[in-house]
Design a protein around this motif. Sequence first.
Motif, mmCIF file in Angstrom:
data_model
loop_
_atom_site.group_PDB
_atom_site.id
_atom_site.type_symbol
_atom_site.label_atom_id
_atom_site.label_comp_id
_atom_site.label_asym_id
_atom_site.label_seq_id
_atom_site.Cartn_x
_atom_site.Cartn_y
_atom_site.Cartn_z
ATOM 1 N N THR A 47 41.646 -33.076 -5.739
ATOM 2 C CA THR A 47 42.625 -34.001 -5.175
ATOM 3 C C THR A 47 42.072 -35.419 -5.235
ATOM 4 O OG1 THR A 47 41.712 -33.566 -2.970
ATOM 5 C CG2 THR A 47 43.633 -32.299 -3.636
ATOM 6 N N ASP A 48 42.972 -36.404 -5.287
ATOM 7 C CA ASP A 48 42.549 -37.798 -5.383
ATOM 8 C C ASP A 48 41.873 -38.248 -4.093
ATOM 9 O OD1 ASP A 48 43.607 -37.961 -7.904
ATOM 10 O OD2 ASP A 48 45.550 -38.722 -7.202
ATOM 11 N N CYS A 49 40.802 -39.040 -4.237
ATOM 12 C CA CYS A 49 40.125 -39.618 -3.069
ATOM 13 C C CYS A 49 39.447 -40.904 -3.517
ATOM 14 C CB CYS A 49 39.113 -38.643 -2.464
ATOM 15 S SG CYS A 49 37.887 -38.018 -3.626
ATOM 16 N N ASP A 50 39.323 -41.844 -2.592
ATOM 17 C CA ASP A 50 38.744 -43.146 -2.900
ATOM 18 C C ASP A 50 37.239 -43.058 -3.078
ATOM 19 O OD1 ASP A 50 41.254 -44.264 -2.656
ATOM 20 O OD2 ASP A 50 40.997 -44.680 -0.508
ATOM 21 N N ASP A 51 36.693 -43.970 -3.898
ATOM 22 C CA ASP A 51 35.247 -44.086 -4.037
ATOM 23 C C ASP A 51 34.660 -44.652 -2.754
ATOM 24 O OD1 ASP A 51 35.466 -43.186 -6.610
ATOM 25 O OD2 ASP A 51 35.430 -45.185 -7.513
ATOM 26 N N THR A 52 33.399 -44.371 -2.509
ATOM 27 C CA THR A 52 32.743 -44.868 -1.305
ATOM 28 C C THR A 52 31.260 -45.039 -1.561
ATOM 29 O OG1 THR A 52 32.379 -44.446 1.053
ATOM 30 C CG2 THR A 52 32.323 -42.544 -0.406
ATOM 31 N N LYS A 53 30.623 -45.941 -0.824
ATOM 32 C CA LYS A 53 29.201 -46.161 -0.947
ATOM 33 C C LYS A 53 28.446 -45.127 -0.120
ATOM 34 C CE LYS A 53 29.533 -51.166 -1.682
ATOM 35 N NZ LYS A 53 29.128 -52.505 -1.184
ATOM 36 N N LYS B 289 28.061 -26.625 8.394
ATOM 37 C CA LYS B 289 28.183 -27.825 9.222
ATOM 38 C C LYS B 289 29.121 -28.835 8.577
ATOM 39 C CE LYS B 289 25.423 -31.479 11.389
ATOM 40 N NZ LYS B 289 24.052 -32.024 11.590
ATOM 41 N N LYS B 290 29.008 -29.024 7.271
ATOM 42 C CA LYS B 290 29.869 -29.980 6.580
ATOM 43 C C LYS B 290 31.328 -29.519 6.617
ATOM 44 C CE LYS B 290 26.375 -31.803 3.390
ATOM 45 N NZ LYS B 290 26.494 -33.202 3.834
ATOM 46 N N CYS B 291 31.560 -28.216 6.521
ATOM 47 C CA CYS B 291 32.927 -27.703 6.546
ATOM 48 C C CYS B 291 33.578 -27.897 7.914
ATOM 49 C CB CYS B 291 32.947 -26.218 6.173
ATOM 50 S SG CYS B 291 32.527 -25.892 4.446
ATOM 51 N N LYS B 292 32.784 -27.936 8.962
ATOM 52 C CA LYS B 292 33.320 -28.115 10.307
ATOM 53 C C LYS B 292 33.636 -29.570 10.617
ATOM 54 C CE LYS B 292 30.997 -24.158 12.485
ATOM 55 N NZ LYS B 292 30.022 -23.752 13.528
ATOM 56 N N MET B 293 33.049 -30.493 9.850
ATOM 57 C CA MET B 293 33.230 -31.910 10.127
ATOM 58 C C MET B 293 34.664 -32.348 9.850
ATOM 59 S SD MET B 293 29.670 -33.319 8.449
ATOM 60 C CE MET B 293 30.346 -34.970 8.351
ATOM 61 N N GLY B 294 35.127 -33.303 10.655
ATOM 62 C CA GLY B 294 36.468 -33.830 10.450
ATOM 63 C C GLY B 294 36.495 -35.111 9.647
ATOM 64 N N VAL B 295 35.313 -35.721 9.413
ATOM 65 C CA VAL B 295 35.242 -36.972 8.654
ATOM 66 C C VAL B 295 34.833 -36.672 7.218
ATOM 67 C CG1 VAL B 295 34.674 -38.319 10.686
ATOM 68 C CG2 VAL B 295 32.831 -37.318 9.340
ATOM 69 N N ARG B 296 35.026 -37.645 6.343
ATOM 70 C CA ARG B 296 34.721 -37.450 4.937
ATOM 71 C C ARG B 296 33.218 -37.351 4.724
ATOM 72 N NH1 ARG B 296 36.355 -41.260 -0.278
ATOM 73 N NH2 ARG B 296 35.151 -40.056 -1.807
ATOM 74 N N ASP B 297 32.815 -36.379 3.929
ATOM 75 C CA ASP B 297 31.406 -36.190 3.606
ATOM 76 C C ASP B 297 31.018 -37.137 2.466
ATOM 77 O OD1 ASP B 297 28.889 -34.463 3.797
ATOM 78 O OD2 ASP B 297 29.379 -34.331 1.673
ATOM 79 N N LYS B 298 29.885 -37.836 2.626
ATOM 80 C CA LYS B 298 29.461 -38.824 1.641
ATOM 81 C C LYS B 298 28.283 -38.354 0.795
ATOM 82 C CE LYS B 298 31.000 -42.858 4.292
ATOM 83 N NZ LYS B 298 30.596 -44.160 4.863
ATOM 84 N N SER B 299 27.927 -37.100 0.913
ATOM 85 C CA SER B 299 26.788 -36.595 0.157
ATOM 86 C C SER B 299 27.215 -36.243 -1.263
ATOM 87 C CB SER B 299 26.200 -35.366 0.854
ATOM 88 O OG SER B 299 27.084 -34.267 0.729
ATOM 89 N N VAL B 300 26.274 -35.724 -2.039
ATOM 90 C CA VAL B 300 26.578 -35.301 -3.406
ATOM 91 C C VAL B 300 27.593 -34.163 -3.423
ATOM 92 C CG1 VAL B 300 24.716 -33.615 -3.519
ATOM 93 C CG2 VAL B 300 25.494 -34.718 -5.626
ATOM 94 N N LEU B 301 27.737 -33.486 -2.276
ATOM 95 C CA LEU B 301 28.697 -32.385 -2.179
ATOM 96 C C LEU B 301 30.086 -32.862 -1.760
ATOM 97 C CD1 LEU B 301 26.417 -29.927 -0.158
ATOM 98 C CD2 LEU B 301 26.671 -30.076 -2.632
ATOM 99 N N GLY B 302 30.254 -34.177 -1.613
ATOM 100 C CA GLY B 302 31.484 -34.710 -1.043
ATOM 101 C C GLY B 302 32.751 -34.244 -1.726
#
Length: 384
Positions: A25-31, A307-320
Amino acid sequence: MTVRYQGWNRRCGKTDVTMIPFARTDCDDTKVWKGEPSGEFTVRSAYKLLQEANLDSSNYLLQADTKDFYRKLWNLQLPTKILIFIWRISWNYIPSLVNLRSKRVTTIARCPRGCSAEEDSLHVFRQCPVSTDAWISLNMAWVTEHTDQSAWTWLTWVFSRGTKQQIRIFCYALWVIWNSRNQMLHEKKISSGRDLAFKVQNFLIELEGVRERKLTTTAVRSEHREEELWESIQFDATFDINNSISASRMVVRGQNGEIAASKSTLHSNVSSPYVVEALACLEATNLGISMGLNSVTVMGDSKTIIKKCKMGVRDKSVLGAIIVDIQNNKTRFQRIVFRYIQRAENVKAHDLAKEALRKGEGSYLVEETRETLDAGGRWPRNPN
């Protein structure tokens, strides 16, 4: 669709663009911050990068004894206010009268408890008669045996000599001694060394009780919530680091624990075990959707992925990118819970993933019927 995943080419030392992850799905780039798995900047990760830097040990602060001290301190599972207070003592940042005089806040540095000595960190916590009596009452008199006139050396000596429980009591006592000093100075409330020892013991019992109640409450709530869910999907994966290929395996269990279905999938151009586990979790949610499950518990033995699957915010790691797809899949269920399980509880999925990697083929099993992928990589009876 071909999904690529970010990796590091060991031969040429460059990022392999064929392994960069893309979400469906489409998602914006992030630092993102490379030094932390979460992609968020933390002071801890900055310290870690300094430790791993190729520098002369005399050019940076974090020596072996320093790292060992702070590693033990942050692993004590004490209230944050106490951990920060001990950190302040280690850097001599507490407002003792000697420190206040050096800042020209006061001209008097004599111990307010009536001693003839000046009040510095060592006097407050080790040399003052009230503090000495408190250590004796706590059966911790050995902490006063150190004679070095440096608070830092004293702290590291206690941390290296004491057991974990003794170090916890030591930190509690420092906190109580300082609070008692402030009460005496500002409220004229005087406490004996025995009074301080009694407060330390009560404080320790209270905090341990609060921790046990939190753990019990969390376990009960999780148990009650999961009892309402009928089906569960266990996932695991294996990784061949030499060939950058992996196999993920999902096992679907019914309400009574019986195996209802299983699926294995092969992946190529995979950069790390974390990516492998994330892919397996994504496949688990896809399998649940294809089977029409409404309420499901997705279980895996990777704490990081759960832990990442439970998070409600966007993940910024390599697994994002993979986590984005998992988060989008969550909306396809009425109820979905992600739960961490021990490796011993996930043996079935782990063994099936190893078998798929060894055979080099994916498979889909429903009850007693096994179906394998055809030459084009398609399912004869595709569950997804």
